[in-house]
Each structure stands twice: as structure tokens, then as C-alpha cells.
Design an enzyme around this catalytic site. Structure first.
Site, short mmCIF file in Angstrom:
data_model
loop_
_atom_site.label_atom_id
_atom_site.label_comp_id
_atom_site.label_asym_id
_atom_site.label_seq_id
_atom_site.Cartn_x
_atom_site.Cartn_y
_atom_site.Cartn_z
N SER A 127 -25.25 -3.59 -18.06
CA SER A 127 -25.68 -2.50 -17.65
C SER A 127 -27.12 -1.98 -18.38
CB SER A 127 -24.74 -1.30 -17.88
OG SER A 127 -25.33 -0.03 -17.81
N TYR A 151 -20.36 3.56 -24.05
CA TYR A 151 -20.19 2.55 -22.92
C TYR A 151 -21.51 1.36 -22.91
CZ TYR A 151 -21.29 0.99 -18.15
OH TYR A 151 -21.46 0.29 -16.94
N LYS A 155 -21.01 -2.47 -23.70
CA LYS A 155 -21.66 -3.49 -22.83
C LYS A 155 -22.54 -4.59 -23.53
CE LYS A 155 -20.48 -2.49 -18.49
NZ LYS A 155 -19.91 -3.42 -17.49
#
Length: 674
Positions: A127, A151, A155
């Protein structure tokens, strides 16, 4: 071919699954076995010609990964994840799903690899959330991830794990960084970025949508179609092209919320737009303010990945895929609302066979700058490093610099490259650097890039070579400190005595790099060292083409940059340095075809060239860009088609070089997309 999709019940997983139904093209050419896994069993897709297994599995649970690998899938799409907002509000859940499950999968593959040599292709959906402040306006692949969310951290950690397992040969891993997906079908999810889709999706079905951020918020968006196409392409790529750097950002569209809304207006009218209600949300705004706005994706573009054509095309694709091509029960028209099309779109519709028009329509929203704002720097090659009294520009007062740079400002330039044949910015003390930058600021001049001149890290004189290497390291640090994102380096050495005596130095023989594999290897090693340094501070290298060096032809330049194999290193396609030579040369069109995928900071200039086949005589002379042998209209558009997103440096030798450079700048602006 056995394909395993993890996270198959999610939106992207469902779209990827659908792409394998009734489409024999691609993916070698297609899977005969599909295993679809998620925490809840995905639905069985209709119409798939092969064998389908739908499995409910918690990838983080003990032995779950081993069970999913029991049939040794050839390709694994790892899409399973907890989205950004949920990962932030429930830290334990985010790390369990986004990190622990991934490591469990990698370890299960490692055990099978060590036991029996099993080695699948693994496509991990990373991402752009791995990036956080501080960020440049246009982010290169060399940018160091500094995530500001759990998050993003998760990632980024999986990216590192994937790179290590791939380096060890356990699997062929590739981690394209997925842009924010828009328009996402279905109900809103917990992603902080969900509003980008909500403000389009909900009004299309007559529902109110909340906009929590300002309309000038800019972000990097891609359609589900583009994301699925990219995932499949990542599975098909020759792995030699992406190893050992398998992590890169995908091309997409850099658009503002305002541009999204106006695209919605063109497709669905004012009634749809009136359903968007602006309600500021501090939590969402905090997240979004740290997100990237635009990327330099030249590497992904050179590998064959493509962005959406425009944001309007994204909306139309959503309507086609989710509403059978209808809005309010009426079929979607194939054209924009009358009177709302951009000039480039009108021009394209009137000239269906015009590739330039199609190019502008396709890429205008993906460009980091407009024709007016694209950085086009003045070169200082026409100014000598020594003053009439014999003193050096290096020691000149700020007032003296200002007198020179006033010429540049009066010529209409807003960007400057303090080319080091005039001034070595990296060798000024910090207070003197601040003085110089203050002068530039007072005259409205910024410095987007820095060029080095005749400083080869493989100079035949070892002391000079080592000095050049140390100097370029200083230039890299200086560039990062002052906000210049790119530097140009090359292998040209000091002019020879015959070159110094010639009217045009390129008509006399200069230094030639040796045909010696050991020296080539040294050059590759030293440039890679510089690229590593540049990457660590957010700067990129552009290698200047120059005759009789390892960058003396298109083929040699491409081979060299591929041997360096570094995301922070590209080619400065200064083909003007080659077409001016009084010797046979490869056609500029053929050179550009080879060079276009690798271009970075670009020095541009042109020459008249006459070749007499009966006598073998070749004569050249400097010319403004629009009058020389190279059609820069064609060359620049070739570069843009491959995602060129770097500054230009305009040069000219002879006469009033600054004035001709200003003409060249204006010519480029007439070519660039508006």
C-alpha cells in the site's frame, strides 16, 4: 496452473477472481485450479471452467497456511488484510492479520522450499500507506517509508520480509504498492480513505455522501479494474526484471477531491453532486494530511503497468461494472456532458487518429505538474567560473551572484540549476550556501536539481576518480538539504588540449572509456554506491549520455543502468551530445525508443545536422530546440508516455545561450500537457 487468492471474499479478491472467468488471455494463459480463501468462505464464482475450492481459513491460526499450501499453488495472491481505519482502532487485530498472518504464510512456504524446493510466485498487495511525512510533492520509489499509521507500519514490515525471503530464493515475491482504490463497490468499509469512493458511489445511487476533508485534498487513486490488471501483470512478469527490488508503487491518478466532484458532475450531473455534504472530521483529516499526493512511477511504467485514463473514466467503469452502464435507469452516454469537456478531449474527438490527443487525455490527471508549472531550469554553462579579474565565482559576494542571476530571472526563468562548471554549491560553507539560496529566493528562483560536469568516478587518474566520488556524495547531501530531488552525473572527463583549442569542443577527440570489464564493473559499483546514498536521503541520480563513455549510446546506457539496477538511478537522455558529433550516429528516434522507459532529469538541447552521403561529410551546429534535427515534440511525448516526471534543463552553446535557452523553455511548455 493453480492460483491461490488469500482475501478472496474482499472487494479486490472478488474482482480478481472474476477476471479469471471466461478470459483465456494472460497468466500463462490462465489457471485451471482456483483456491479462494478468506476468514469466511468466499462464494463459488459462476462460469469458471476449471476446479474451484472455497475455503474458510484464518491465516494467522496454527497450520492454516500449511493447509492452504497442501496442493502447492503456483501463484499466490496475498490480499488478506485489515484496512487502515480498523488497524488503527484495534492495534492487536491489525498486527495479527496484517503482519503475523503474512509471516506465517512465508514460513510455511520456506519449510516446503527447504523440504522439496517448492517456489511459487507470491504477489503481495502492499500500500502507498507505507509513506508518511515529510514527503516531497512527487514521491520516488527511493523514498524511505515513514508510515504514520499502524496499517502503514504493518505493510512496510511485510515488504521487508518479502524482500528478504525473495532474496533467499524461497519464493518469487513482488509487492506492488496499491493506490487507494476508487470507486470501491458495495457498502462503505472501515478504511480512513473510504470517503474517496463514498462521494462518488453514494450520489450515483441517490444517497447523501459525507465529505470529511477539504476539496483541495489531493491523493493517488486507481480503479478496481486498474488494480486487478496490475496484480495479474505482477504475476506474469519475468522475475529477472523485478529482482532484487520487488517493491514499487503502481501508476495511478493524482487528483483532488474537487476534480473528483467535477468528473462526477460531467458524468451524472448537478443532482448527484448536490448529494455531497461537507462535514469536517479531524480524525480523518489527520490521517489524510500525512498521505502521499503523487508518485514518480517510471519503474512500474517501464515494466508495463498502466494507470487509468482519467478520473471520469474511473467513474464510467464503475457504472459499467456495478450498474450495467446505467445512471438513474438510463444508459450512460459515451461522451461527456456537452460543454464540459477539456480542450484536449475535444481535440481528440475531432482527430481520432491523433496519438498526441489520446496521450493527453490518458495521462493529464496523472501528471505531477502542468505545462505552466513543470520545472524547467536554466543551465549556467554560458557563464564562466572565473571573473574578469581572475577571481572565482566560488568566492564571489552575494551581490555579485545576484547580478549574474538577475539575467536568469529577467529571461523569465523560475528554476535554476547551479551547474558546477559555474558554481560548486556543494563546496560552499553552510553560511555561504544560505547566502546563495537567499539570493535565488529574492529573484524568484528555485533549484529542482543539480548537475555535475566532467567529474568521472572512473577517471583514468585514480586520485581524480576518488575525488569525484567524494564530491558527488557531497552534492547528494547538498541536494537533499536544499530540497533538490535529482542530480545529474556522468563519465565525461576534462577537455583535452585539442578540444580546448577547437571552436566547438565536440569536433575534437576527447577521452574514451576503456573496453575493459573491470573498469565497467567499477563504474557500476560506484554509481550503485551513489544511488544507495541518494535513495537514503530521497534524491535520485540521472546518468548523462556523452560520447565515447559507457553512456555513449542508447544501447550502452540502457545496459549500464540495468547493470546498476537501482530504483534511484535513471538516464539523462542528452542525445544532443551525440547528434552534434561529426561522425555517423544512430537515429535519434531509435535512441529515444530505447531510452524512454529509463529517463530521469533530462538535459535538452538541439543541433542542425547535415550528412552528405557522396562525400561522407557530416557538419553540425547548435540550434534552438524547435529547429534542430531532433523533434523534441516527438521525443518529449515518447518520454511522457513512459511516465516521465522529472525536471528539464535547457541548454544551448554559442551566442546568447541564455536567450536561446529561454526560447527552448517556452517551446517545451507548448508541448507539455496543459
Amino acid at each position: 496452473m493453480h492460483v491461490l487468492i488469500l482475501g478472496a471474499a474482499g472487494m479486490l479478491g472478488r474482482k480478481l477472481t472474476e477476471s479469471f472467468i471466461g478470459r483465456p488471455d494472460g497468466l500463462f494463459p490462465g489457471p485451471s485450479i482456483l483456491t479462494l480463501a478468506d476468514v469466511t468462505a468466499p462464494e463459488v464464482p459462476l462460469g469458471f471452467a476449471g476446479t474451484v475450492s472455497c475455503v474458510a481459513a484464518d491465516l494467522a491460526a496454527p497450520d492454516a497456511a500449511a493447509q492452504l499450501l497442501a496442493q502447492r499453488p503456483d501463484i499466490i495472491f496475498h490480499l488478506a488484510a485489515v484496512v487502515s481505519g480498523a488497524a488503527e482502532t484495534d492495534m492487536a487485530l491489525g498486527y495479527r492479520v496484517n503482519l503475523d498472518a503474512s509471516r506465517a504464510l512465508f514460513e510455511a512456504i520456506r519449510e516446503l522450499h527447504e523440504q522439496e524446493g517448492y517456489k511459487p510466485r507470491l504477489v503481495f498487495a502492499s500500500s502507498i500507506g507505507v509513506f508518511g511525512r515529510p514527503l516531497p510533492d512527487v514521491i520516488p520509489d527511493s523514498q524511505i517509508p515513514t508510515p504514520e499509521s499502524s496499517y502503514g507500519v504493518q505493510k512496510a514490515m511485510v515488504e521487508l520480509l518479502l524482500t528478504d525471503y525473495s532474496r533467499r530464493g524461497i519464493f518469487d515475491g513482488v509487492a506492488p504498492r496499491i493506490p487507494t482504490i476508487c470507486v470501491r463497490p458495495g457498502a462503505p468499509n472501515a478504511a480512513a480513505s473510504g470517503f474517496f469512493s463514498t462521494i462518488i458511489r453514494e450520489p450515483l445511487i441517490g444517497r447523501e455522501a459525507i465529505l470529511p476533508v477539504p476539496r483541495d485534498t489531493r491523493h493517488w487513486l486507481a480503479s478496481p479494474r486498474a488494480a486487478v490488471k496490475a496484480l495479474r501483470h505482477a504475476a506474469e512478469l519475468d522475475y529477472a526484471l523485478i529482482s532484487p527490488r520487488p517493491v514499487f508503487t503502481l501508476p495511478a491518478l493524482s487528483v483532488t477531491v474537487e476534480e473528483q466532484i467535477e468528473a462526477l458532475r460531467r458524468v451524472a450531473g448537478n443532482r448527484a453532486v448536490s448529494l455531497i455534504r461537507e462535514v469536517p472530521d479531524a480524525f480523518v483529516q489527520h490521517f489524510v494530511s500525512s498521505w502521499p499526493k503523487a508518485f514518480d512511477t517510471h519503474r512500474a511504467l517501464s515494466l508495463g503497468f498502466e494507470p487509468d485514463a482519467s478520473f471520469e473514466a474511473i467513474i464510467r467503469a464503475h457504472i459499467e461494472d456495478e450498474f450495467d452502464g446505467c445512471v438513474d435507469g438510463a444508459p450512460l452516454s459515451s461522451a461527456s456532458t456537452p460543454g464540459s469537456a477539456s480542450m484536449s478531449r475535444v481535440w481528440a474527438s475531432a482527430h481520432d487518429n491523433a496519438p498526441l490527443a489520446r496521450h493527453i487525455d490518458k495521462r493529464s490527471n496523472a501528471m505531477p505538474w502542468t505545462a505552466k508549472t513543470w520545472p524547467i531550469a536554466a543551465a549556467m554553462i554560458q557563464y564562466p567560473p572565473l571573473l574578469p579579474d581572475g577571481t572565482s565565482v566560488q568566492d564571489q559576494s552575494a551581490e555579485g551572484w545576484a547580478r549574474t542571476l538577475l539575467d536568469v530571472s529577467r529571461a523569465g526563468f523560475t528554476e535554476l540549476d547551479p551547474t558546477d562548471c559555474w558554481l560548486r554549491l556543494a563546496d560552499l560553507s553552510k553560511p555561504r550556501q544560505r547566502e546563495f539560496l537567499s539570493v535565488c529566493g529574492d529573484l524568484g528562483l528555485s533549484i529542482p536539481a543539480i548537475s555535475t560536469s566532467r567529474r568521472s568516478v572512473i577517471d583514468p587518474d585514480p586520485d581524480k576518480a576518488d575525488a569525484a566520488l567524494s564530491y558527488i556524495h557531497r552534492v547528494i547531501d547538498t541536494a537533499a538539504e536544499i530540497g533538490a530531488r535529482e542530480i545529474a552525473v556522468g563519465f565525461a572527463t576534462a577537455l583535452t588540449e585539442p578540444q580546448r583549442k577547437a571552436l566547438w569542443f565536440w569536433t575534437a577527440q576527447g577521452h574514451q572509456d576503456p573496453d575493459d570489464p573491470a573498469v565497467w564493473k567499477k563504474a557500476v559499483t560506484r554509481i550503485r554506491e551513489l544511488a544507495d546514498h541518494a535513495q537514503s536521503v530521497g534524491v535520485t541520480l540521472s546518468l548523462e549520455m556523452y560520447e565515447d563513455t559507457y553512456l555513449g549510446s542508447a544501447d550502452s546506457s540502457v545496459k549500464f543502468v540495468r547493470d546498476v539496477d537501482h530504483p534511484a538511478c535513471g538516464i539523462n537522455a542528452d542525445i544532443g551530445n551525440l547528434v552534434r558529433l561529426h561522425r555517423p550516429m544512430e537515429r535519434w528516434q531509435d535512441m529515444m525508443k530505447k531510452l524512454a522507459p529509463y529517463l530521469r532529469y533530462w538535459h535538452v538541447k538541439n543541433y542542425l545536422r547535415t550528412e552528405d552521403e557522396t562525400t561522407g561529410m557530416i557538419v553540425t551546429a547548435p540550434a534552438p530546440m524547435e529547429q534542430g534535427v531532433i523533434s523534441y515534440r516527438a521525443a518529449i511525448n515518447m518520454a511522457l508516455e513512459h511516465g516521465y516526471a522529472s525536471p528539464f534543463l535547457v541548454e544551448h552553446y554559442g551566442g546568447d545561450g541564455l536567450s536561446v535557452a529561454a526560447q527552448n523553455r517556452d517551446y517545451i511548455r507548448r508541448i507539455l500537457p496543459q
